[in-house]
Design an enzyme around this catalytic site. Structure first.
Site, mmCIF file in Angstrom:
data_model
loop_
_atom_site.group_PDB
_atom_site.id
_atom_site.type_symbol
_atom_site.label_atom_id
_atom_site.label_comp_id
_atom_site.label_asym_id
_atom_site.label_seq_id
_atom_site.Cartn_x
_atom_site.Cartn_y
_atom_site.Cartn_z
ATOM 1 N N LYS A 44 -1.528 5.475 8.607
ATOM 2 C CA LYS A 44 -0.593 5.792 7.523
ATOM 3 C C LYS A 44 -1.318 5.935 6.201
ATOM 4 C CE LYS A 44 0.840 2.791 4.965
ATOM 5 N NZ LYS A 44 1.246 1.659 4.119
ATOM 6 N N LYS A 66 -6.016 2.672 -3.709
ATOM 7 C CA LYS A 66 -5.901 1.956 -2.432
ATOM 8 C C LYS A 66 -5.964 2.931 -1.264
ATOM 9 C CE LYS A 66 -5.442 -1.348 0.471
ATOM 10 N NZ LYS A 66 -4.361 -2.224 0.861
ATOM 11 N N SER A 106 0.883 -1.177 0.000
ATOM 12 C CA SER A 106 0.000 0.000 0.000
ATOM 13 C C SER A 106 0.916 1.222 0.000
ATOM 14 C CB SER A 106 -0.916 0.002 1.236
ATOM 15 O OG SER A 106 -1.854 -1.037 1.137
#
Lengths: 288, 288, 288, 288
Positions: free
Chosen positions: D233, D164, D90
């Site tokens: 994150k 994503k 990711s």
């Protein structure tokens, strides 16, 4: 001709002193010993609540509009026509017209007259008073606002409460934003005293940066003069005002939520500046 | 011994005047006619960019760090050891260490030294300067900051930019919150001038309520002295600073989004106070 | 034994059809021609409002609790003991106990029973019904909820309204967040149909991404089945619920403000998905 | 012809199993014992990192783009032309073009190909893969994506990472909003299981309400399959994407701040659903 003062809390106690220095002043407080202390200290007269109805001006200064309703109901049957009721509570704008109407049925005029300036302003007799209600009633009362440094008529019934709620909401936003900003500077290794010094000479300054954070947060003193729980309540009133008129205030809406969190996680009785302790936890820094 | 000044925009033009009144000052501006006008008006010397490298102190005052990089690269090969570069741009804290390192390889010291006080402060020579970088370099430069009213060393390289970004972010939050609050008061029928008068004597006051809203919004003048697009950029820098350290600043995060919207919907070149025109649309009221 | 249905709006009209297919059903609507059309189309009986009081179950399905109060007062003196009042309005949790108490004085039981599933669900008779109030009253009514696909007892009086308000608030948040996210992807040059396809097979999916954005926003159709103004009202109710219990919901608080802005700037009568037109303006992109 | 897989974490370990079942698969992991275990368990071949460069497709599945850069640099000099690098991390959309360019100089094609579906999807081989980069490279790789249930080409280099990041940001918003809403219902005395049952049959439903809150929060299990720190994150990456294009996303901006707070106050290694423990503290309720 005499004055009555109901509610001798942190603000009311010194406010009533200025009245007593000027004219006959009857005082009452739920914890009655506090009224007796006021009489002993300042020459006011501590009396049962119902006797305060004989004054031609009655001040109230209570935690919320709920307590004002309790006092009003306790005085039902005692109130006299041509009295002016001056409510210095940080009350709810939606309650003001109901309380004004209830008093009007009993011949009593209403002014919502919340104050700003804190305990220091109350002691110095330099409070700012924001008044909603009938202009003629205000003119009758104005010479006897012995605790006021500045008195402004901001509109009809409830306008005083509305301005107070917005003022305190702005205090809340400005304080929280400064906390988030200083937390970022702390994480970046900047000296916070120097940063605050600069901000206070720059465009980002506010009462929060000038008079609160340096004195109360960086010192870790957080002296409890204005409770966090009361500020959270005021921001809630501010948001109610927005909702009443289907207003759009996304920033104030977020702020209301953050202060309710701080009230619970830091403590409702803590000083309002202790809200920044939650920001410290959120960022794992100490604002020193 | 001479000074150089790069970037004669709304701020730089009057800042360089104070330098020129004190010592030999070389000036350059992309639109060079503006440098020539400065020479004619204030006795500075308009010169090609590369000639400015002979000064022992070089000031830059540009829109963003990107333009500073362009100027630095254009001067590569011309810079002389023992020069101090003083960047008054509202730059990006993450660029400062890169620019300082690039200059250090060429023997030049770096100070990030953004200013606050607006065009009025620049003209009066009373700007607040927030300085990041080496303390010794600052001491060498300090006597020659002719445009400064107050100079504060806030930390290492980048700390000046960081404080400036946070200051402007607080300006943005305080201004927007005041707009939302006043919109609610307007909808409630409160007189905004009276409300502002009260708030400015109360705990909710800020630079935005004291010096901007009454003068620029309620008057409908919105004089374009500090562009909305630049303030939106600064709030973005503030949020970048938060992100760099994985900080938690939910209120600033929302504010950044709202200013980007205002920039697009009101206009990037409008005065920053015109952000409140978006709040007016959101609430269908006029802040008058 | 017969049923009555008050309020033949976009939802009520098809809901009452299912009742009429099962038993004698009296219908009333403020614009009475709509009741007559229902009778002609589905065999219900259009009657004056006061005659509906003879039914043993009375359904109401109105815009807000305010209109429900109007109908209740119009029926004062006509209501009969042992009736059950089933309010399918997306009402206010604070009004439910007042309305339940008012009905109880007249011998009538109350259930708040708002529905979810939209016009399509109403037509198919597959609505989800969330019921607050007395369990025994619900059991009496349950076999006759001909429009329901799923009926859940969520708690005491007002709990149905509370769950509906929270459900719609989540719809509002999920929809707005998806709009912001897709606007960012559009600006980054990503194909939105492909992105939506992926998200709907991934952890970020919601009813908004699965059933609304692809069908109503990307197609630019925005068919007006559920009005933006009503969703903004529901989010306001959700936030009132939070405030009643001094809850902390900063994300919902912001969302409430954004939807009030969209209601004003896009139009209260537009489909709720048209809220994303405001996001398009905020980002200067089109979600196609 | 063989495949290589770098990074045998919670996701990578089962993903590589599907590859090994289909063709010769070289595996490497920083903690090398985990690679040896994979060989023993699934018949892959645990090899030194540099040997993986001989495969014609190299997969990487690492915590962040930073670790991908470390691996790329370690392979410098070993990579062979005509390889395709498929990064299932990711990752950060801003890193993708840099990494693609670095690889292109070495004759290697790049695809960013993050996945969604969690550990369960990885084990079942039904992951959704969102791919950014060259369409021809994807077609070459597509038959060998043995872990994929659905593969979608969403755009050029970086588009996969962008989708994503937005997907996970939506997950974060939907989850947090549901937490705030359920906290309000809890305070109002509503049964949360019943409320969730209704919401999941209504318009406010999302993957968070359908698959996470009932299973992980109401049960108090919070099984750590996707770490809160990683979700925080990802939301940060989502906000970076917004900022790159000067986008306006006030709701996502607030959410980013709230998740950073949760990461610190609840714990970065906790399951992402444990973010709701912070909401519980903010509201002094337990979501059971």
């Amino acid at each position: 001709m005499s004055t009555a003062f109901i509610g001798l809390g942190a603000m009311g106690y010194p406010m009533a002193r200025h009245l007593a220095a000027q004219e006959d002043t009857l005082v009452w407080n739920r914890t009655f010993a506090r009224a007796e202390a006021h009489e002993a200290e300042y020459g006011s007269e501590a009396r049962p609540l119902t006797e305060l109805a004989q004054a031609d001006i009655i001040f109230s200064c209570l935690p919320t509009s709920t307590e004002v309703w309790e006092v009003l109901r306790a005085l039902d049957g005692y109130l006299m026509p041509d009295t002016v009721w001056v409510d210095c509570t940080s009350g709810h704008p939606a309650e003001a017209p109901r309380q004004a109407a209830w008093l009007k049925e009993r011949g009593v005029a209403w002014l919502d007259a919340p104050v700003s300036g804190g305990v220091a302003g109350a002691e110095a007799g330099t409070l700012t008073v924001m008044v909603g209600g009938d202009a003629a009633a205000l003119e009758r009362v104005r010479p006897r606002l012995a605790f006021a440094g500045k008195t402004v008529h901001v509109g009809g019934v409830g306008a005083g409460f509305a301005v107070k709620a917005v003022n305190n909401t702005l205090l809340a936003v400005n304080l929280w934003a400064a906390g988030e900003g200083l937390a970022a500077l702390k994480a970046a290794g900047v000296d916070l005293s120097a940063a605050l010094d600069v901000i206070n000479a720059s465009s980002g300054r506010s009462n929060a940066t000038e008079n609160l954070i340096g004195q109360r947060v960086l010192t870790r003193e957080f002296p409890a003069t204005f409770a966090l729980g009361l500020l959270a309540k005021d921001v809630g009133i501010g948001l109610d005002l927005v909702a009443t008129h289907k207003g759009s205030a996304p920033l104030l809406g977020q702020t209301a939520g953050l202060y309710r969190a701080a009230e619970r996680m830091v403590g409702a009785a803590e000083d309002h500046t202790a809200a920044l302790k939650l920001i410290e936890q959120m960022n794992d820094v100490e604002l020193t």
